[in-house]
Write a protein that holds these residues in place. Sequence first.
Motif, mmCIF file in Angstrom:
data_model
loop_
_atom_site.group_PDB
_atom_site.id
_atom_site.type_symbol
_atom_site.label_atom_id
_atom_site.label_comp_id
_atom_site.label_asym_id
_atom_site.label_seq_id
_atom_site.Cartn_x
_atom_site.Cartn_y
_atom_site.Cartn_z
ATOM 1 N N GLN A 34 5.186 3.219 2.741
ATOM 2 C CA GLN A 34 3.857 2.782 3.123
ATOM 3 C C GLN A 34 3.413 1.706 2.136
ATOM 4 O O GLN A 34 3.629 1.828 0.938
ATOM 5 C CB GLN A 34 2.870 3.945 3.079
ATOM 6 C CG GLN A 34 1.432 3.515 3.379
ATOM 7 C CD GLN A 34 0.407 4.626 3.197
ATOM 8 O OE1 GLN A 34 0.753 5.744 2.787
ATOM 9 N NE2 GLN A 34 -0.858 4.349 3.482
ATOM 10 N N PRO A 35 2.815 0.633 2.625
ATOM 11 C CA PRO A 35 2.379 -0.420 1.694
ATOM 12 C C PRO A 35 1.409 0.112 0.642
ATOM 13 O O PRO A 35 0.574 0.982 0.918
ATOM 14 C CB PRO A 35 1.690 -1.437 2.606
ATOM 15 C CG PRO A 35 2.282 -1.199 3.950
ATOM 16 C CD PRO A 35 2.542 0.275 4.023
ATOM 17 N N GLU A 36 1.529 -0.408 -0.557
ATOM 18 C CA GLU A 36 0.540 -0.152 -1.593
ATOM 19 C C GLU A 36 -0.545 -1.218 -1.509
ATOM 20 O O GLU A 36 -0.262 -2.376 -1.201
ATOM 21 C CB GLU A 36 1.182 -0.171 -2.978
ATOM 22 C CG GLU A 36 2.168 0.958 -3.210
ATOM 23 C CD GLU A 36 2.715 0.962 -4.629
ATOM 24 O OE1 GLU A 36 2.321 0.067 -5.411
ATOM 25 O OE2 GLU A 36 3.520 1.843 -4.951
ATOM 26 N N GLY A 37 -1.779 -0.824 -1.795
ATOM 27 C CA GLY A 37 -2.870 -1.786 -1.707
ATOM 28 C C GLY A 37 -4.113 -1.299 -2.396
ATOM 29 O O GLY A 37 -4.104 -0.302 -3.134
ATOM 30 N N SER A 40 -4.990 2.419 -2.040
ATOM 31 C CA SER A 40 -4.097 3.487 -2.490
ATOM 32 C C SER A 40 -4.909 4.498 -3.288
ATOM 33 O O SER A 40 -5.776 4.130 -4.080
ATOM 34 C CB SER A 40 -2.966 2.905 -3.346
ATOM 35 O OG SER A 40 -2.138 2.054 -2.589
ATOM 36 N N ASP A 41 -4.645 5.786 -3.086
ATOM 37 C CA ASP A 41 -5.363 6.901 -3.716
ATOM 38 C C ASP A 41 -6.756 7.125 -3.130
ATOM 39 O O ASP A 41 -7.504 7.969 -3.630
ATOM 40 C CB ASP A 41 -5.483 6.722 -5.234
ATOM 41 C CG ASP A 41 -4.126 6.660 -5.907
ATOM 42 O OD1 ASP A 41 -3.216 7.381 -5.454
ATOM 43 O OD2 ASP A 41 -3.975 5.896 -6.875
ATOM 44 N N LYS A 42 -7.113 6.390 -2.055
ATOM 45 C CA LYS A 42 -8.375 6.639 -1.356
ATOM 46 C C LYS A 42 -8.094 7.416 -0.075
ATOM 47 O O LYS A 42 -7.040 7.249 0.554
ATOM 48 C CB LYS A 42 -9.083 5.327 -1.014
ATOM 49 C CG LYS A 42 -9.373 4.422 -2.208
ATOM 50 C CD LYS A 42 -10.327 5.075 -3.202
ATOM 51 C CE LYS A 42 -10.693 4.090 -4.314
ATOM 52 N NZ LYS A 42 -11.568 4.703 -5.352
ATOM 53 N N ILE A 43 -9.033 8.261 0.302
ATOM 54 C CA ILE A 43 -8.931 9.049 1.534
ATOM 55 C C ILE A 43 -10.018 8.577 2.479
ATOM 56 O O ILE A 43 -11.192 8.484 2.091
ATOM 57 C CB ILE A 43 -9.107 10.553 1.253
ATOM 58 C CG1 ILE A 43 -8.031 11.044 0.275
ATOM 59 C CG2 ILE A 43 -9.046 11.349 2.559
ATOM 60 C CD1 ILE A 43 -8.298 12.435 -0.265
ATOM 61 N N VAL A 44 -9.642 8.283 3.716
ATOM 62 C CA VAL A 44 -10.624 7.904 4.734
ATOM 63 C C VAL A 44 -10.512 8.883 5.895
ATOM 64 O O VAL A 44 -9.461 8.972 6.552
ATOM 65 C CB VAL A 44 -10.419 6.465 5.224
ATOM 66 C CG1 VAL A 44 -11.470 6.121 6.285
ATOM 67 C CG2 VAL A 44 -10.508 5.477 4.055
ATOM 68 N N THR A 95 -4.879 7.028 2.413
ATOM 69 C CA THR A 95 -4.522 8.253 3.123
ATOM 70 C C THR A 95 -5.486 8.385 4.293
ATOM 71 O O THR A 95 -6.703 8.460 4.100
ATOM 72 C CB THR A 95 -4.623 9.474 2.209
ATOM 73 O OG1 THR A 95 -3.639 9.364 1.170
ATOM 74 C CG2 THR A 95 -4.391 10.761 2.984
ATOM 75 N N VAL A 96 -4.962 8.380 5.510
ATOM 76 C CA VAL A 96 -5.777 8.382 6.719
ATOM 77 C C VAL A 96 -5.782 9.781 7.315
ATOM 78 O O VAL A 96 -4.719 10.341 7.609
ATOM 79 C CB VAL A 96 -5.245 7.365 7.743
ATOM 80 C CG1 VAL A 96 -6.108 7.362 9.000
ATOM 81 C CG2 VAL A 96 -5.188 5.964 7.123
ATOM 82 N N GLY A 535 -4.276 -6.385 -2.139
ATOM 83 C CA GLY A 535 -5.043 -5.626 -1.162
ATOM 84 C C GLY A 535 -4.191 -4.802 -0.227
ATOM 85 O O GLY A 535 -4.639 -3.788 0.305
ATOM 86 N N GLY A 536 -2.945 -5.226 -0.026
ATOM 87 C CA GLY A 536 -2.055 -4.512 0.877
ATOM 88 C C GLY A 536 -1.166 -5.466 1.637
ATOM 89 O O GLY A 536 -0.804 -6.538 1.136
#
Length: 982
Positions: A34-37, A40-44, A95-96, A535-536
């Motif tokens: 998965q791309p890093e951007g 990363s480390d955020k949950i939506v 993280t979706v 950003g990704g």
Amino acid sequence: MANLENGRTRKLAIEHLESREVLSAAGLVDVGAQPEGGLSDKIVYLHGGHGFTADNLEDGSWTFQRGLLLDMIEDLGNQDQMTFLADYLFRAGATVVPLRPIGHQSNEVVLDNDDVEVTFTGDWNNSSASIYFGDPGDVPYRYASTSATETATAEYRPNIPESGFYPVYAWTRAGSDRATDQLYRVHHTGGATEVTINHRRVGNGTIYLGTYYFEAGTEGYVEISNQSGDSGSVVIADMIRFGNGVGDIDRGGGVSGRDREDEAGLYWVKWHVDHSQGISDSEYRTSSSDRTATVSLSPRYAEYMNREADGSLSDRLFVSFHSNAGGGRGVLGLHNTSSGGNTPNQYFLADTLGQQVNDDMVAQNGQFEHNWHNRGSNVTYQASFNYGEINNSVIQNEFDATIVETAFHDSSLDTDLMLDPKVRDAIARATYQGIVDYFNNVDGGTTPNIDLPGAPTDVGVETTGAGSVAVRWEPPAANSYNGGTPTGYRIYTSTDGYGFDGGRYVAGGATSELAIDGLDPNVAYFFKVVAVNAGGESAGSQVLAAIPNDAAGDVLIVAGFNRLDRTQNPTQSALGGIVERVRPRQSNSFDYTAQVAEAIEASGQQLRVDSVANQLIVDGTVQLSDYSAVIWILGEESSVDDTFNATEQTLVAQYLADGGSLFVTGAEIGWDLDNLNNGRSFYNNSLHADYVADDANTYNVTGTAGSIFAGMSFSFDDGSQFYDVNYPDVISPTGGATQVLSYSGGTGGGAGIQYDGGPGGSKVLMFGFPFETITSAAVRAEIMDRALTFLVDSPINPGDFNNDGEVNLADYVVWRNHLGAADESGIANHGDGQNGVDMADYQLWKDNFGNTYPVAVAAVSSPTTTAAQPANGEATVSSSSLAAGADTSPASDASTDSTMAATQSPSRLQRLADRVQRASSGTPTAMSSPRSDSAGLLLLWRQVQQRERTAPSHLAMLDQAFADQGETPDEVRGWSRLTEFE
């Protein structure tokens, strides 16, 4: 719980030539991630409001919460919009966590940890936890200690019911001892993609791992690995889901009968809770009414999945999409400030997202069907009550939340825009950019305020040598709405056009080319380019193809289908009418070079294949004159986007005037150029066609008798596989062209024309429907084989006259049977392409004796191949009669087995050759044993010597062919005695 497959026909099913195993070809990068951007480390936590809902307190009947208006139902549009945003968030590293299914996939396979399809390696332990996915009495889940190197894996291997794109989800219980980077490795047709999830912060529900292409069967799978940078923790193996499925919950009036993604998110959550243990219904609902429960379902369950003990509010977020009504236009972000139900930074979040969408959409005015309504700074709204979906009394300060009302579905202008895939994508991109701004503000700048880039454009792939290509692209524009400046690019490679490898990274925002070596020169490869920054990763470019061999014949595929608008949307029946869905893969997926290049590969033609976006022809980067043949695919490109603009018409007309060969297909070419007079002279005089009608009212086609497609019958797509070709052009030949395809049923009429300008002249094939939508891969391969045989001047598979993939003795017999024929159909069109079947074709056979070629896919609905009658009146002779010693004198009026299929000849000849070899067992050792091909030639030599004394030229030909095998005159005389028994 495996294989929860439904009997419903899936809307999108991409049919392939053959199953391609993961990493079946050289040159692929095994593993990607998965791309890093910036996220990363955020949950939506993500939701699309409303959905198909049951009246569970009355008769249990199902209906949508909003009505059908202007070809749109808000309930469905919201799910379409959240799918667009999920893609941006995933490419930004987030993280979706969806509270309603992502995308469209009616098939589903759900695997629990104790299903037989799940296998374990290394040291795993059984849990005794009370909360888990599965049935009562199951092993709740299994866990393994983390390790710096991989020592334990859990493999979830589904039996995928149908090839296609599948969203993949994981269900894992959160906890304080979980790895912060639990590794999921998704194996798909392009290789493997690694995704890590921090299960200290989120779990107990479905978490999105991305969408991937899987072939039907058991090749694809998901691994859970204990490899981790978080020592002293554990990884969990519980449930993995592939696909969304069809609703199967009965609320008293039967099941919904619709895909789960059409249903309200309530049922997605309910299904997983019902199949889990230890989770109370109160975690996602408090009302007994399903309709009422849908209001707060999503924040309630998001709050349950969210483990607030780890991290902080600034690590996570909730966004839901709706559209508005009540007379107005434009976007609004909702909040509960005045009524006290607001989350800590709710107004800032609502204002940030609303303003970003408004400003970005206004900045793009002139690019869409209508201009976006500019609300200025008036981009938020609060009611006199608390919106239940973003009420802090449910969320309890664990994360901020807002609803984005994208536009007004009771405005015809706004609805037209919301039904445009380009607009839905732009809204999602702006929402994502607003989320970046929000996190950058609330986490004190930890999140970089850098937007991922736009997609590269104008991609081309050129073969630079056997197994080598150069991929070229144009860097994307960087601006307020398209995205940030790229710092590099990643080039992904595929062998099916759908599943891509781990990619090759090249640094530099101005970089526009990458050389790739080590490819298999006989395999079709596909490439897409993404732009990368902090950003990704951008969306992928158009997919382009190459077959990187060094064959003399070369073909250029021009990808000219760029149209993507609401008139192409797939439709569904609902509320007594027709509703449009915004699903670009079913309108224009920009990867149709896959069908073309795979058909060339499968046809067995040995050709070098390059491909380019049509803009590279327009700007002069690529010259048509460099190629023996050009295949120009136009899909449903029409008058707004130009099938052929003025520059393209000039360039193609010149290419044809210089003797070029063109295969062009599309459903709107005649409509645009001839009917609307956007290029009538070019259409009539260069393409040699007349426009007849806009719609054949059928999806079925038949080859015209006597044409290169004689005996073929097939169908093109009605939307079940690729996209709906609902207006195929009816066309007729002009200016010396002939009709080669006709529509079956409907209005009938011409579906394809062929023009042959003779030696040195142009050649044109044109279809009134898109080639890529032919529903059978085998038919596509057969059509391509016949088309290329006509178009390409250089011999294709030269000398392989029976089309079995090998130039050997049997091909001489086929040539002999058809000597003098006016055309080369009897020798599989594998001669020199000139003057029918003659001595030049014999020389071609000699020159290529012993060569092998890929064997073409068998024709579908093709006629039985029969030997042709030579033009000079000489009787044809089958291989069986020649081998048996029949009188083959040209003066004879015998015509033994003259209609025998040419492809039947090798078996008899091989048996005779074997008998010659067996007869050699008692011969002097000083005489070497001839090879089987030489033995067969020897046998023919003796027979011709005895039976064809009136045709000495044939003796000379066979003498030379025998000598070409390295046999001496003494050996010829010695071995000739062995044929006396015949």
